[in-house]
Design a protein around this motif. Structure first.
Motif, PDB file in Angstrom:
ATOM      1  N   UNK A  48       0.834  -1.200   0.000  1.00 38.81           N
ATOM      2  CA  UNK A  48       0.000   0.000   0.000  1.00 38.81           C
ATOM      3  C   UNK A  48       0.872   1.254   0.000  1.00 38.81           C
ATOM      4  N   UNK A  49       1.910   1.261   0.845  1.00 39.56           N
ATOM      5  CA  UNK A  49       2.812   2.413   0.916  1.00 39.56           C
ATOM      6  C   UNK A  49       3.452   2.687  -0.445  1.00 39.56           C
ATOM      7  N   UNK A  50       3.944   1.638  -1.084  1.00 37.72           N
ATOM      8  CA  UNK A  50       4.566   1.803  -2.405  1.00 37.72           C
ATOM      9  C   UNK A  50       3.589   2.416  -3.394  1.00 37.72           C
ATOM     10  N   UNK A  51       2.339   1.954  -3.327  1.00 29.53           N
ATOM     11  CA  UNK A  51       1.322   2.471  -4.245  1.00 29.53           C
ATOM     12  C   UNK A  51       0.979   3.920  -3.924  1.00 29.53           C
ATOM     13  N   UNK A  52       0.805   4.224  -2.645  1.00 30.34           N
ATOM     14  CA  UNK A  52       0.427   5.579  -2.232  1.00 30.34           C
ATOM     15  C   UNK A  52       1.483   6.590  -2.636  1.00 30.34           C
ATOM     16  N   UNK A  53       2.725   6.214  -2.463  1.00 31.40           N
ATOM     17  CA  UNK A  53       3.809   7.159  -2.715  1.00 31.40           C
ATOM     18  C   UNK A  53       4.412   6.997  -4.115  1.00 31.40           C
ATOM     19  N   UNK A  54       3.769   6.162  -4.925  1.00 30.99           N
ATOM     20  CA  UNK A  54       4.220   5.927  -6.304  1.00 30.99           C
ATOM     21  C   UNK A  54       5.709   5.599  -6.330  1.00 30.99           C
ATOM     22  N   UNK A  55       6.115   4.782  -5.352  1.00 28.71           N
ATOM     23  CA  UNK A  55       7.538   4.453  -5.251  1.00 28.71           C
ATOM     24  C   UNK A  55       7.695   2.981  -4.947  1.00 28.71           C
ATOM     25  N   UNK A  56       8.907   2.529  -4.968  1.00 28.32           N
ATOM     26  CA  UNK A  56       9.228   1.184  -4.502  1.00 28.32           C
ATOM     27  C   UNK A  56      10.088   1.317  -3.248  1.00 28.32           C
ATOM     28  N   UNK A  57       9.799   2.359  -2.469  1.00 27.45           N
ATOM     29  CA  UNK A  57      10.633   2.679  -1.309  1.00 27.45           C
ATOM     30  C   UNK A  57      10.600   1.620  -0.236  1.00 27.45           C
ATOM     31  N   UNK A  58       9.472   0.907  -0.087  1.00 27.14           N
ATOM     32  CA  UNK A  58       9.395  -0.133   0.921  1.00 27.14           C
ATOM     33  C   UNK A  58       9.493  -1.484   0.217  1.00 27.14           C
ATOM     34  N   UNK A  59      10.396  -2.320   0.676  1.00 25.82           N
ATOM     35  CA  UNK A  59      10.617  -3.606   0.037  1.00 25.82           C
ATOM     36  C   UNK A  59       9.489  -4.563   0.412  1.00 25.82           C
ATOM     37  N   UNK A  60       8.537  -4.794  -0.486  1.00 21.51           N
ATOM     38  CA  UNK A  60       7.447  -5.727  -0.209  1.00 21.51           C
ATOM     39  C   UNK A  60       7.986  -7.140  -0.390  1.00 21.51           C
ATOM     40  N   UNK A  61       7.989  -7.914   0.648  1.00 19.81           N
ATOM     41  CA  UNK A  61       8.524  -9.270   0.571  1.00 19.81           C
ATOM     42  C   UNK A  61       7.643 -10.189   1.401  1.00 19.81           C
ATOM     43  N   UNK A  62       7.712 -11.449   1.091  1.00 19.03           N
ATOM     44  CA  UNK A  62       6.831 -12.422   1.722  1.00 19.03           C
ATOM     45  C   UNK A  62       7.416 -12.945   3.033  1.00 19.03           C
ATOM     46  N   UNK A  63       7.845 -12.032   3.905  1.00 23.82           N
ATOM     47  CA  UNK A  63       8.288 -12.428   5.232  1.00 23.82           C
ATOM     48  C   UNK A  63       8.211 -11.217   6.156  1.00 23.82           C
ATOM     49  N   UNK A  64       8.052 -11.435   7.468  1.00 28.26           N
ATOM     50  CA  UNK A  64       7.922 -10.313   8.404  1.00 28.26           C
ATOM     51  C   UNK A  64       9.194  -9.479   8.479  1.00 28.26           C
ATOM     52  N   UNK A  65       9.025  -8.207   8.902  1.00 31.96           N
ATOM     53  CA  UNK A  65      10.132  -7.294   9.206  1.00 31.96           C
ATOM     54  C   UNK A  65      10.988  -6.935   7.993  1.00 31.96           C
TER      55      UNK A  65
END
Length: 364
Positions: free
Chosen positions: A18-35
């Motif tokens: 959601x963050x990446x979409x909201x900010x039109x960035x890939x700033x947060x690494x979306x990955x399939x594991x916690x933290x």
């Protein structure tokens, strides 16, 4: 006035997507594991406002400055975060700094994203996060109360008043309630605000649903599903759709949303919900050099609104030349509105209205 919203939730509920979409960035690494998000990512987003676009078309300024909102992607909390589980203490300190909390709750089933608890249960997840926030508040409040009690025994009236408010909130937290649910007298509210409690912050629930559910789920149905109060601020999103939208042009995005039978993006609805939760409104300044949107708190007077531009403007305030947005558009700008008698000279007691177009006369 910078509005900052912290995005929180359990790991793997869709926060970083959601963050990446909201900010039109890939700033947060979306990955399939916690933290996978350890330090808070901060993204600045323009506040969508059709009025700003129309004013810009009318005035044709050299520069346009929209209002902005900051989103802070805070790493996933887990059960026991208030006691330092996971990386809880650091994450809770990041939440303490934001103006409002966007609590992302996963409601979609299936998919290849692992849920940290092994199953999808929106009510359990909501209560896990809120319990951790409440426990953190309870711990901090009780530490403060120990100091208050000593001063209150000496007859310090200020500390006696603080202690009374603290005890009222402590009782609610011990029952598992949020500090925001406690009814306080007008004079008690500034005292409670000074405690900087996490659960006193406005909470917006962003319920992450599957794509096919986006047009059929209603806020009332979601409130019922999550066992929330009727007044709870709820928006229904699909983080995956928000991400897909960023790959499209504005025209194609509008068509895509229409096909899904959705009228606006999750970003628009989230920002509008945040403004409503925090009691924020927008006024405009409009001239040949610049058209700008300014965020203020509802109920601010003209001098206070001027002070948002520069503190000296509030001190040296003389008057505010004011045109309502509706009149500005109807009479085709400042000159037309003035000729129609719609430009008003407002003084120090004037309460600024949402959409006012203003020029300030100040002695600086």
């Amino acid at each position: 006035m910078a509005l900052q919203i912290g995005i929180v939730g359990l790991p793997n509920v869709g926060k970083s997507t959601l963050f990446n979409a909201l900010t039109k960035s890939k700033g947060a690494m979306a990955a399939n594991y916690p933290f996978c998000t350890i330090d808070p990512n901060v993204g600045i987003v323009e506040v969508p406002d059709e009025r700003l676009r129309i004013l810009t078309e009318m005035v044709k300024p050299e520069k346009v400055i929209p209002a902005a909102i900051e989103f802070v992607d805070i790493a996933g909390l887990v059960k026991g975060a208030s006691k330092g589980e996971g990386l809880g203490n650091a994450f809770l300190s990041h939440i303490r700094e934001v103006d409002a909390i966007c609590h992302v709750v996963r409601a979609f089933q299936g998919g290849d994203v692992i849920h940290v608890e092994g199953s999808v249960d929106p009510v359990r997840d909501r209560l896990t996060i809120e319990t951790e926030l409440a426990l953190a508040d309870l711990s901090n409040l009780q530490k403060r109360m120990e100091k208050m009690e000593g001063a209150a025994r000496t007859g310090d009236k200020e500390k006696i008043a603080e202690l009374a408010v603290a005890k009222k909130i402590e009782a609610a937290l011990q029952e598992g309630k949020l500090a925001s649910t406690v009814t306080l007298e007008k004079e008690q509210r500034p005292i409670a605000h000074a405690f900087q409690l996490l659960t006193a912050k406005p909470m917006i629930y962003a319920v992450n649903v599957a794509e096919h559910e986006l047009s059929v789920m209603t806020p009332d149905a979601v409130r019922s599903q999550l066992k929330l109060e009727p007044s709870a601020q709820v928006i229904i999103i699909s983080a995956k759709i928000e991400e897909d939208l960023q790959e499209l042009s504005p025209e194609d995005a509008a068509v895509f949303l229409a096909d899904l039978k959705v009228t606006s993006s999750g970003l628009d609805r989230l920002i509008h919900a945040a403004y409503a939760a925090l009691g924020y409104i927008t006024y405009f300044t409009a001239g040949p050099k610049e058209v700008r949107a300014w965020t203020i708190t509802r109920g601010m007077t003209a001098p206070q609104a001027a002070g948002v531009i520069h503190t000296d403007f509030e001190k040296g305030f003389i008057r505010a030349e004011t045109i309502s947005y509706k009149d500005f558009v109807q009479f085709k700008g400042e000159s037309g509105a003035k000729d129609a008698g719609k430009l008003r000279q407002e003084g120090k007691d004037y309460v600024v209205q949402d959409g006012d177009v203003m020029h300030f006369k100040c002695n600086v």
